[in-house]
Design an enzyme around this catalytic site. Structure first.
Site, PDB file in Angstrom:
ATOM      1  N   GLN A 155     -23.213 -25.255  68.001  1.00  0.00           N
ATOM      2  CA  GLN A 155     -21.940 -25.317  67.287  1.00  0.00           C
ATOM      3  C   GLN A 155     -21.015 -24.189  67.753  1.00  0.00           C
ATOM      4  O   GLN A 155     -21.455 -23.058  67.939  1.00  0.00           O
ATOM      5  CB  GLN A 155     -22.167 -25.204  65.784  1.00  0.00           C
ATOM      6  CG  GLN A 155     -22.844 -26.414  65.180  1.00  0.00           C
ATOM      7  CD  GLN A 155     -21.926 -27.612  65.076  1.00  0.00           C
ATOM      8  OE1 GLN A 155     -20.701 -27.483  65.090  1.00  0.00           O
ATOM      9  NE2 GLN A 155     -22.510 -28.794  64.984  1.00  0.00           N
TER      10      GLN A 155
ATOM     11  N   TYR B  66     -30.561 -36.708  66.767  1.00  0.00           N
ATOM     12  CA  TYR B  66     -29.486 -36.043  67.517  1.00  0.00           C
ATOM     13  C   TYR B  66     -29.579 -34.550  67.222  1.00  0.00           C
ATOM     14  O   TYR B  66     -28.613 -33.904  66.832  1.00  0.00           O
ATOM     15  CB  TYR B  66     -28.112 -36.589  67.138  1.00  0.00           C
ATOM     16  CG  TYR B  66     -27.987 -38.093  67.176  1.00  0.00           C
ATOM     17  CD1 TYR B  66     -27.711 -38.750  68.379  1.00  0.00           C
ATOM     18  CD2 TYR B  66     -28.156 -38.847  66.026  1.00  0.00           C
ATOM     19  CE1 TYR B  66     -27.598 -40.140  68.410  1.00  0.00           C
ATOM     20  CE2 TYR B  66     -28.048 -40.231  66.056  1.00  0.00           C
ATOM     21  CZ  TYR B  66     -27.768 -40.881  67.250  1.00  0.00           C
ATOM     22  OH  TYR B  66     -27.665 -42.247  67.273  1.00  0.00           O
TER      23      TYR B  66
ATOM     24  N   GLU C  55     -33.545 -35.690  70.601  1.00  0.00           N
ATOM     25  CA  GLU C  55     -32.295 -35.327  71.266  1.00  0.00           C
ATOM     26  C   GLU C  55     -32.221 -36.052  72.607  1.00  0.00           C
ATOM     27  O   GLU C  55     -33.199 -36.111  73.353  1.00  0.00           O
ATOM     28  CB  GLU C  55     -32.224 -33.818  71.486  1.00  0.00           C
ATOM     29  CG  GLU C  55     -31.116 -33.337  72.413  1.00  0.00           C
ATOM     30  CD  GLU C  55     -29.713 -33.777  71.973  1.00  0.00           C
ATOM     31  OE1 GLU C  55     -28.893 -34.080  72.861  1.00  0.00           O
ATOM     32  OE2 GLU C  55     -29.449 -33.811  70.756  1.00  0.00           O
TER      33      GLU C  55
ATOM     34  N   ASP D 242     -27.118 -36.274  62.937  1.00  0.00           N
ATOM     35  CA  ASP D 242     -25.989 -35.484  63.433  1.00  0.00           C
ATOM     36  C   ASP D 242     -25.551 -36.020  64.792  1.00  0.00           C
ATOM     37  O   ASP D 242     -25.743 -35.362  65.823  1.00  0.00           O
ATOM     38  CB  ASP D 242     -26.402 -34.010  63.519  1.00  0.00           C
ATOM     39  CG  ASP D 242     -25.240 -33.095  63.903  1.00  0.00           C
ATOM     40  OD1 ASP D 242     -24.080 -33.555  63.904  1.00  0.00           O
ATOM     41  OD2 ASP D 242     -25.490 -31.912  64.200  1.00  0.00           O
TER      42      ASP D 242
ATOM     43  N   CYS E 155     -18.703 -35.178  63.189  1.00  0.00           N
ATOM     44  CA  CYS E 155     -17.520 -34.483  63.699  1.00  0.00           C
ATOM     45  C   CYS E 155     -16.369 -35.457  63.917  1.00  0.00           C
ATOM     46  O   CYS E 155     -15.349 -35.085  64.507  1.00  0.00           O
ATOM     47  CB  CYS E 155     -17.849 -33.756  65.005  1.00  0.00           C
ATOM     48  SG  CYS E 155     -18.403 -34.842  66.336  1.00  0.00           S
TER      49      CYS E 155
END
Length: 438
Positions: A268, A299, A323, A367, A394
């Site tokens: 982040q 994720y 991931e 995520d 996001c």
């Protein structure tokens, strides 16, 4: 026809306001709802249903307009000088409180239009402390730069290959400002990635080369960084970074947990984001994550949420950490190699869930990247029926789309929080708690 005089309408997803000209929608950047402005059209393809443009003059301004925080990103200044603004601070002309109100309006509109949900949403300030908090500056611990033809540090204009040299980046943490890259000769470099951990650990600079360079030039590149930062290079064709100085990774901390993140890895960018998101996620699924439980972090990136989940389930529990990016997955594998309850899997989330369709999870953290999870992943999670899903997003449009599919399957949206992790930009982070029907 290049310039139009337009009255700007409501805010839209993507950092635009919506205006109309002779029945055609015009998406306008660098304005505010209600303003009367002169707009320079930047995209007027005849077959498009809409045009795009930038504000170049304010005829009737909003009371929420202020002097821009960063001159290269200021549309008015750039066009007056015969240039175009760089991307990355398209809300820099708006008072911070109004930025958050506009972002909340975007979330509400996307939820209503795509998920048919009416929800009173606010976007919360994420405190930075001191003068930076008041100004909304110096929060970026990661920056990506271009390099112009003269070897100077630069950034791209919005939706353009045009690069514009810059001499500062006030959204970046001061450790990035002090690297001295503004004065460096970066000839032979195509892109520069910089990571400066919020903990104060050694920064990392990664140069992606535009051409093959000899050993003398590589040595010179390692010395252009003014501090003791680590320096790596990536060959023109890609591949693993080559470390020229220091280490090829940075050490990150969040919530008392330690992570290793390489130049290829994801973390982040807001210096308070890891702690803020970790707290929100644990608030969402914490009651379902107990000793011995099976949970999934999808994720997962470098494992920001995997670490606290692993601590809660303990050695008798399990955490599936998935991931897609090989480099980021390798980071997670290094971080969790001594935790037997963590199973780090590299691959597409839908493929991994298909392979492990028989597993049941007490809770899932979701995520996804900007494109969202997608219909197939939502379908698989509905079938798996975890007791709670914490959805970190996001992008309010892809989240609202995915939420609509959960709701169609009988799930409920328990709560949603908006976090302002990207001041001076239109970007928004949301965390939502979803639960299956009874």
């Amino acid at each position: 026809m290049n310039d139009l005089e337009l009255r700007l309408g409501p805010i839209a997803h993507g950092g635009h306001t919506v205006a109309r000209h002779e029945g055609r929608v015009v998406f306008v950047r660098h304005g505010l709802p209600g303003e009367l402005v002169r707009v320079r059209l930047t995209d007027t393809e005849a077959e498009r249903r809409f045009w795009r443009g930038d504000v170049v003059e304010v005829l009737e301004g909003s009371p929420d307009r202020r002097p821009h925080v960063w001159a290269p990103a200021d549309s008015l200044t750039a066009y007056a000088a015969g240039s175009v603004p760089v991307g990355g601070a398209e809300f820099g002309h708006i008072e911070l409180a109004e930025q958050r109100r506009l972002k909340a309006a975007v979330i509400r509109e996307q939820l209503s239009r795509l998920a048919h949900v009416t929800l009173d949403v606010e976007v919360e300030e994420v405190s930075l402390g001191g003068a930076a908090e008041a100004a909304g500056l110096h929060w970026r611990t990661r920056c990506s730069f271009a390099v112009d033809d003269d070897g100077r540090l630069a950034m791209h204009a919005h939706r353009s290959e045009t690069v514009i040299p810059i001499r500062d980046m006030p959204l970046a943490v001061e450790e990035i400002e002090r690297l001295g890259l503004w004065d460096a000769d970066l000839s032979g470099v195509e892109r520069v990635e910089v990571a400066a951990p919020a903990s104060g650990a050694t920064p990392l600079v990664v140069f992606t080369l535009a051409e093959e360079l000899g050993s003398a030039r590589l040595s010179a590149l390692a010395e252009v960084v003014a501090t003791d930062a680590s320096v790596s290079v990536v060959a023109p064709g890609g591949g693993a970074p080559l470390t020229l100085r220091g280490r090829g990774s940075v050490s990150e901390q969040a919530g008392g947990y330690h992570y290793t993140v390489t130049g290829e890895g994801f973390w982040q960018i807001h210096r308070r984001a890891p702690e803020a998101l970790m707290a929100a996620v644990l608030d969402a699924v914490g009651s379902e994550v107990a000793e011995g439980a099976a949970v999934a972090d999808l994720y997962a990136g470098a494992g920001l949420f995997t670490a606290p989940l692993a601590a809660r389930v303990g050695p008798s529990g399990s955490v599936l950490s998935v991931e897609g990016s090989p480099g980021t997955s390798r980071d997670a594998r290094r971080t969790f190699k001594r935790l037997p309850q963590v199973d780090v899997v590299q691959g597409r989330v839908e493929r991994v869930l298909r392979q492990r369709a028989g597993e049941r999870f007490a809770a899932v953290v979701l995520d996804p990247p900007r494109a969202g999870a997608g219909r197939e992943v939502v379908r698989q999670l509905v079938a798996a029926a975890p007791r709670a899903v914490a959805y970190v997003s996001c992008d309010p449009a892809s989240f609202a789309r995915d939420l609509g599919w959960f709701l169609e399957a009988g799930w409920s949206l328990e709560w949603l929080r908006g976090l302002d992790l990207y001041p001076q930009t239109h970007h928004i982070e949301t965390v939502a708690l979803l639960k299956p029907g009874s």
